[in-house]
Design a protein around this motif. Sequence first.
Motif, PDB file in Angstrom:
ATOM      1  N   VAL A  98       0.797  -1.237   0.000  1.00 11.06           N
ATOM      2  CA  VAL A  98       0.000   0.000   0.000  1.00 11.06           C
ATOM      3  C   VAL A  98       0.828   1.285   0.000  1.00 11.06           C
ATOM      4  CG1 VAL A  98      -2.042  -1.069   1.027  1.00 11.06           C
ATOM      5  CG2 VAL A  98      -0.295  -0.037   2.508  1.00 11.06           C
ATOM      6  N   LYS A  99       2.103   1.193   0.421  1.00  9.53           N
ATOM      7  CA  LYS A  99       2.938   2.406   0.425  1.00  9.53           C
ATOM      8  C   LYS A  99       3.547   2.704  -0.941  1.00  9.53           C
ATOM      9  CE  LYS A  99       2.733   3.191   4.955  1.00  9.53           C
ATOM     10  NZ  LYS A  99       1.859   4.262   5.464  1.00  9.53           N
ATOM     11  N   MET A 100       3.468   1.734  -1.844  1.00 10.86           N
ATOM     12  CA  MET A 100       3.936   1.987  -3.212  1.00 10.86           C
ATOM     13  C   MET A 100       2.732   2.484  -3.997  1.00 10.86           C
ATOM     14  SD  MET A 100       6.520  -1.227  -3.842  1.00 10.86           S
ATOM     15  CE  MET A 100       7.095  -0.598  -5.428  1.00 10.86           C
ATOM     16  N   ASP A 101       2.449   3.770  -3.846  1.00 12.11           N
ATOM     17  CA  ASP A 101       1.149   4.265  -4.309  1.00 12.11           C
ATOM     18  C   ASP A 101       1.282   5.448  -5.268  1.00 12.11           C
ATOM     19  OD1 ASP A 101       2.051   6.125  -2.545  1.00 12.11           O
ATOM     20  OD2 ASP A 101       0.228   6.191  -1.317  1.00 12.11           O
ATOM     21  N   ARG A 102       2.352   5.439  -6.072  1.00 11.69           N
ATOM     22  CA  ARG A 102       2.526   6.552  -7.008  1.00 11.69           C
ATOM     23  C   ARG A 102       1.953   6.229  -8.393  1.00 11.69           C
ATOM     24  NH1 ARG A 102       8.628   7.630  -7.415  1.00 11.69           N
ATOM     25  NH2 ARG A 102       8.585   5.353  -7.393  1.00 11.69           N
ATOM     26  N   ILE A 103       1.291   7.226  -8.960  1.00  9.63           N
ATOM     27  CA  ILE A 103       0.936   7.165 -10.380  1.00  9.63           C
ATOM     28  C   ILE A 103       2.136   7.733 -11.123  1.00  9.63           C
ATOM     29  CG2 ILE A 103      -0.607   8.027 -12.181  1.00  9.63           C
ATOM     30  CD1 ILE A 103      -2.780   8.268 -10.024  1.00  9.63           C
ATOM     31  N   LEU A 104       2.808   6.910 -11.922  1.00  3.17           N
ATOM     32  CA  LEU A 104       4.078   7.314 -12.523  1.00  3.17           C
ATOM     33  C   LEU A 104       3.891   8.046 -13.836  1.00  3.17           C
ATOM     34  CD1 LEU A 104       5.927   3.957 -11.786  1.00  3.17           C
ATOM     35  CD2 LEU A 104       6.098   6.076 -10.477  1.00  3.17           C
ATOM     36  N   GLU A 105       2.783   7.784 -14.524  1.00  4.93           N
ATOM     37  CA  GLU A 105       2.608   8.379 -15.854  1.00  4.93           C
ATOM     38  C   GLU A 105       1.169   8.207 -16.305  1.00  4.93           C
ATOM     39  OE1 GLU A 105       5.149   6.482 -18.760  1.00  4.93           O
ATOM     40  OE2 GLU A 105       4.126   7.482 -20.426  1.00  4.93           O
ATOM     41  N   ILE A 106       0.662   9.235 -16.977  1.00  9.89           N
ATOM     42  CA  ILE A 106      -0.627   9.118 -17.665  1.00  9.89           C
ATOM     43  C   ILE A 106      -0.415   9.714 -19.050  1.00  9.89           C
ATOM     44  CG2 ILE A 106      -3.030   9.893 -17.758  1.00  9.89           C
ATOM     45  CD1 ILE A 106      -2.957  10.100 -14.677  1.00  9.89           C
ATOM     46  N   SER A 107      -0.676   8.927 -20.098  1.00 10.40           N
ATOM     47  CA  SER A 107      -0.459   9.412 -21.462  1.00 10.40           C
ATOM     48  C   SER A 107      -1.762   9.378 -22.256  1.00 10.40           C
ATOM     49  CB  SER A 107       0.583   8.556 -22.179  1.00 10.40           C
ATOM     50  OG  SER A 107       0.538   8.839 -23.573  1.00 10.40           O
ATOM     51  N   PRO A 108      -2.337  10.543 -22.559  1.00  6.68           N
ATOM     52  CA  PRO A 108      -3.564  10.552 -23.352  1.00  6.68           C
ATOM     53  C   PRO A 108      -3.357  10.063 -24.792  1.00  6.68           C
ATOM     54  CG  PRO A 108      -3.321  12.610 -22.118  1.00  6.68           C
ATOM     55  CD  PRO A 108      -2.019  11.878 -22.008  1.00  6.68           C
ATOM     56  N   VAL A 109      -2.176  10.290 -25.374  1.00  9.69           N
ATOM     57  CA  VAL A 109      -1.946   9.808 -26.746  1.00  9.69           C
ATOM     58  C   VAL A 109      -1.844   8.284 -26.762  1.00  9.69           C
ATOM     59  CG1 VAL A 109      -0.313   9.750 -28.664  1.00  9.69           C
ATOM     60  CG2 VAL A 109      -0.875  11.923 -27.591  1.00  9.69           C
ATOM     61  N   ASP A 110      -1.048   7.739 -25.855  1.00  6.18           N
ATOM     62  CA  ASP A 110      -0.879   6.284 -25.832  1.00  6.18           C
ATOM     63  C   ASP A 110      -2.004   5.586 -25.066  1.00  6.18           C
ATOM     64  OD1 ASP A 110       1.426   6.433 -27.342  1.00  6.18           O
ATOM     65  OD2 ASP A 110       2.695   6.740 -25.589  1.00  6.18           O
ATOM     66  N   ARG A 111      -2.850   6.388 -24.432  1.00  4.72           N
ATOM     67  CA  ARG A 111      -3.957   5.842 -23.637  1.00  4.72           C
ATOM     68  C   ARG A 111      -3.484   4.781 -22.651  1.00  4.72           C
ATOM     69  NH1 ARG A 111      -8.865   5.602 -28.130  1.00  4.72           N
ATOM     70  NH2 ARG A 111      -8.972   7.823 -28.466  1.00  4.72           N
ATOM     71  N   ILE A 112      -2.464   5.138 -21.890  1.00  4.94           N
ATOM     72  CA  ILE A 112      -1.976   4.240 -20.842  1.00  4.94           C
ATOM     73  C   ILE A 112      -1.708   5.029 -19.566  1.00  4.94           C
ATOM     74  CG2 ILE A 112      -0.900   2.531 -22.371  1.00  4.94           C
ATOM     75  CD1 ILE A 112       1.816   3.846 -21.699  1.00  4.94           C
ATOM     76  N   ALA A 113      -1.725   4.302 -18.457  1.00  2.00           N
ATOM     77  CA  ALA A 113      -1.219   4.826 -17.190  1.00  2.00           C
ATOM     78  C   ALA A 113      -0.191   3.827 -16.686  1.00  2.00           C
ATOM     79  CB  ALA A 113      -2.345   4.980 -16.171  1.00  2.00           C
ATOM     80  N   VAL A 114       0.848   4.341 -16.050  1.00  2.00           N
ATOM     81  CA  VAL A 114       1.836   3.472 -15.421  1.00  2.00           C
ATOM     82  C   VAL A 114       1.761   3.743 -13.925  1.00  2.00           C
ATOM     83  CG1 VAL A 114       4.253   2.780 -15.351  1.00  2.00           C
ATOM     84  CG2 VAL A 114       3.274   3.663 -17.482  1.00  2.00           C
ATOM     85  N   VAL A 115       1.524   2.697 -13.149  1.00  2.00           N
ATOM     86  CA  VAL A 115       1.256   2.891 -11.721  1.00  2.00           C
ATOM     87  C   VAL A 115       2.000   1.887 -10.858  1.00  2.00           C
ATOM     88  CG1 VAL A 115      -1.080   3.751 -12.208  1.00  2.00           C
ATOM     89  CG2 VAL A 115      -0.758   1.341 -11.634  1.00  2.00           C
ATOM     90  N   GLU A 116       2.177   2.256  -9.613  1.00  2.00           N
ATOM     91  CA  GLU A 116       2.639   1.315  -8.601  1.00  2.00           C
ATOM     92  C   GLU A 116       1.413   0.554  -8.058  1.00  2.00           C
ATOM     93  OE1 GLU A 116       6.743   3.330  -6.979  1.00  2.00           O
ATOM     94  OE2 GLU A 116       4.917   3.797  -5.879  1.00  2.00           O
ATOM     95  N   PRO A 117       1.645  -0.603  -7.406  1.00  2.00           N
ATOM     96  CA  PRO A 117       0.504  -1.465  -7.048  1.00  2.00           C
ATOM     97  C   PRO A 117      -0.405  -0.904  -5.962  1.00  2.00           C
ATOM     98  CG  PRO A 117       2.555  -2.339  -6.149  1.00  2.00           C
ATOM     99  CD  PRO A 117       2.934  -1.227  -7.082  1.00  2.00           C
TER     100      PRO A 117
END
Lengths: 456, 456
Positions: free
Chosen positions: B92-111
């Motif tokens: 639960v402490k690994m809670d960062r949203i690392l990236e949101i890309s509207p062009v690639d339509r992806i998010a990269v997140v911690e669990p």
Amino acid sequence: MSRTLVELLQDGLPAEAILTDPDVTSSYAHDMASFCAAGDPAVVVLPRTVGQVQHVMRTATELRVPVVPQGARTGLSGAANASDGCIVLSLVKMDRILEISPVDRIAVVEPGVVNATLSRAVGEHGLYYPPDPSSWETCTIGGNIGTASGGLCCVKYGVTAEYVLGLDVVLADGRLMSTGRRTAKGVAGYDLTRLFVGSEGSLGIVVRAVLALKPQPPQQLVLAAEFPSAEAACDAVCRIMEGGHVPSLLELMDRTTVKAVNALAQMGLPETTEALLLAAFDTPDPAADLAAVGALCEAAGATQVVPAEDAAESELLLQARRLSLTALEAVKGSTMIDDVCVPRSRLAEMLVGVERIGEKYGLTVGVCAHAGDGNTHPTVCFDATDPDEGRRARESFDEIMALGLQLGGTITGEHGVGVLKKEWLAREIGPVGVEMQRAVKAAFDPHSLLNPGKLF
Amino acid sequence: MSRTLVELLQDGLPAEAILTDPDVTSSYAHDMASFCAAGDPAVVVLPRTVGQVQHVMRTATELRVPVVPQGARTGLSGAANASDGCIVLSLVKMDRILEISPVDRIAVVEPGVVNATLSRAVGEHGLYYPPDPSSWETCTIGGNIGTASGGLCCVKYGVTAEYVLGLDVVLADGRLMSTGRRTAKGVAGYDLTRLFVGSEGSLGIVVRAVLALKPQPPQQLVLAAEFPSAEAACDAVCRIMEGGHVPSLLELMDRTTVKAVNALAQMGLPETTEALLLAAFDTPDPAADLAAVGALCEAAGATQVVPAEDAAESELLLQARRLSLTALEAVKGSTMIDDVCVPRSRLAEMLVGVERIGEKYGLTVGVCAHAGDGNTHPTVCFDATDPDEGRRARESFDEIMALGLQLGGTITGEHGVGVLKKEWLAREIGPVGVEMQRAVKAAFDPHSLLNPGKLF
């Protein structure tokens, strides 16, 4: 005295299902990939039942003979190529559609069903099976599952993997395993179904599949837009996707591809453009969506935007796109078709880089792309009778993959690894990935009998 | 003299990331499932970095200590329950949203990112992360991936699995593996990404995920329809799906559930109906779609069809649905929530069967269902202080799963197997399936350290 492979196969297969004439078996040696080694099969078997497939695998395990599963051999990575002394296990005779349910939105099929046959059959029930590889008129569902095939529809509808709910699989030792489900959802245990999709026949033999279907969408309407550069066309792709549009198709053909298609089929495509973008919508009001997308194309620098008037005009534009690979093949007699997929935000860099690679090696490289997915097919045209050109083709092909990886992409968006790219798989997934993939392979196929020499 | 587990953990974790006070660690013992055994953890660790997770796994492997990964512990199958002497590895402490890309339509997140946090963050970019389990305000993406969570959106948008493109995973021995991709498509090697989704922490520790996003759809509009019987409501569901409609939500609440919700929250739902169906569309013209679906409900025997006038009225109806499980819990103090998914063509048989099972055991069983998916949540209400009622609850719960399997369904549509249903997994997938699933487990976790005692 020990009995031969063919004698043992005859115990569980009718005579007409076993081919041994080398003139005949050699015609099953390879798929449609260039530059992929293929061996001589010992025997080709054409089972019609699950029990017969089980018999083949039991026999293969008993004698430790490798087995190469095959569909229509339309693949582009050598994944269906025979190895010396193998059993070619062709599933094309298991071609029954067992069930179509409009309420459950599923079809249950055998692996040898041709993609177009299934598409038409479900269409009669108002249903839609989206995955549509270029070879859809001849390729089989089993082959599509083995290679996780894509197609023109993926930007909206995804790839084959998204449509496989459940599988019956004959394991290497001949046992039958059922995976997955016929329900819309299900999470009972590991998702072995998905593991088999794209495993290129290396984990087991798919003998039955439960496929998800969609309702038939409205007929799509296509727009063509001409651009003064590949970068401008890629910019339009980014604007369209960033704008929240959901096209049913978003395809790019570069200048070389456009010219090749015209040369082959006199399609009358505009040869003065540097890139042609095709966008389509199958929404309730496609004309409105095309108007919005047309405006974005113009904002990105399109010199001309032509929406199709009707379905017939739309179909003509799609035909031009579908002819691309055949047309590029006609340029110099041979091609190497790459299949690099990059994040769509990096698409312009990919196209510019491919052009530079073509110049560096003095080769014609045409690019058609499922642009909405970032999935490019840089196609190296070369004269196979010229050894130096062949060498340069191979080197440029590899350099294109390296560029794709550098841009955060993958070496294969939809064609698979097979023989063609097995050295490259390790570069993409790294040593830990390869080790774990091999461990999974060993869990299913401890004697390495299933499609050996592919993937790794 | 050998160093203790905690001493070794301290070599790679800061003091505040290691909890050993039994009063504290015992609060990490279990998730929200009833009737699932839980042990006492030896230690709870709360890493903030991938390196720290690797250190935990290396230590666990060195000492052969079992590891139980946890998110927010909102699961309903005991999959996150501690075993005696284990390391609870809370992400639960690994809670960062690392990236949101509207062009690639992806998010990269911690669990450890909470589902609702991600949903809101991508919403600010005009994007949509569909999976919406009932616990979405507190549950984590890592937990969603571990259990392949569903929700109300699945009938149109599918489950969590459909949105996981790539993963970074710390293996049992502490090595880091990357799987999958950040591209729209990719078929390089086996789909290990999908294998990890729904594996309940038993194959590795997800430390980073690349998630696919959709464009934000229009606000959905909801319709409520009252039916004189559960069968009539199920008939309406079949007509809607057979008619090619694509609702963004299609939910059923039976009479017991409707009454329970009214009792809890004075929602003013119509208690005289036998079943209430909620349908929603997030299309460009939802009112037109609701009119068409309303007509189908009437054809199936609906006594009243009430389309919501606006978003506020729609949200009220959804709130009622979201309260269902809490409301049923209030009936007798305790519940066992089943999660059986059947082909939607068999939904009526499932509901009738569940009612009979309730009568047979003299228990109140309320059913709410993701009806469009055939995914039912028969919820057995019982008094946990009455041992006989507890026994009857457990027996009826099992009988409901048996009915689901008999109807061609699965024992779990979205909650997972965990501890709760592990005896049932074997009944669903059969001995060959279990053997191959165990072989996959052994390939990734040879010492059986990852979440032992779950699934099998």
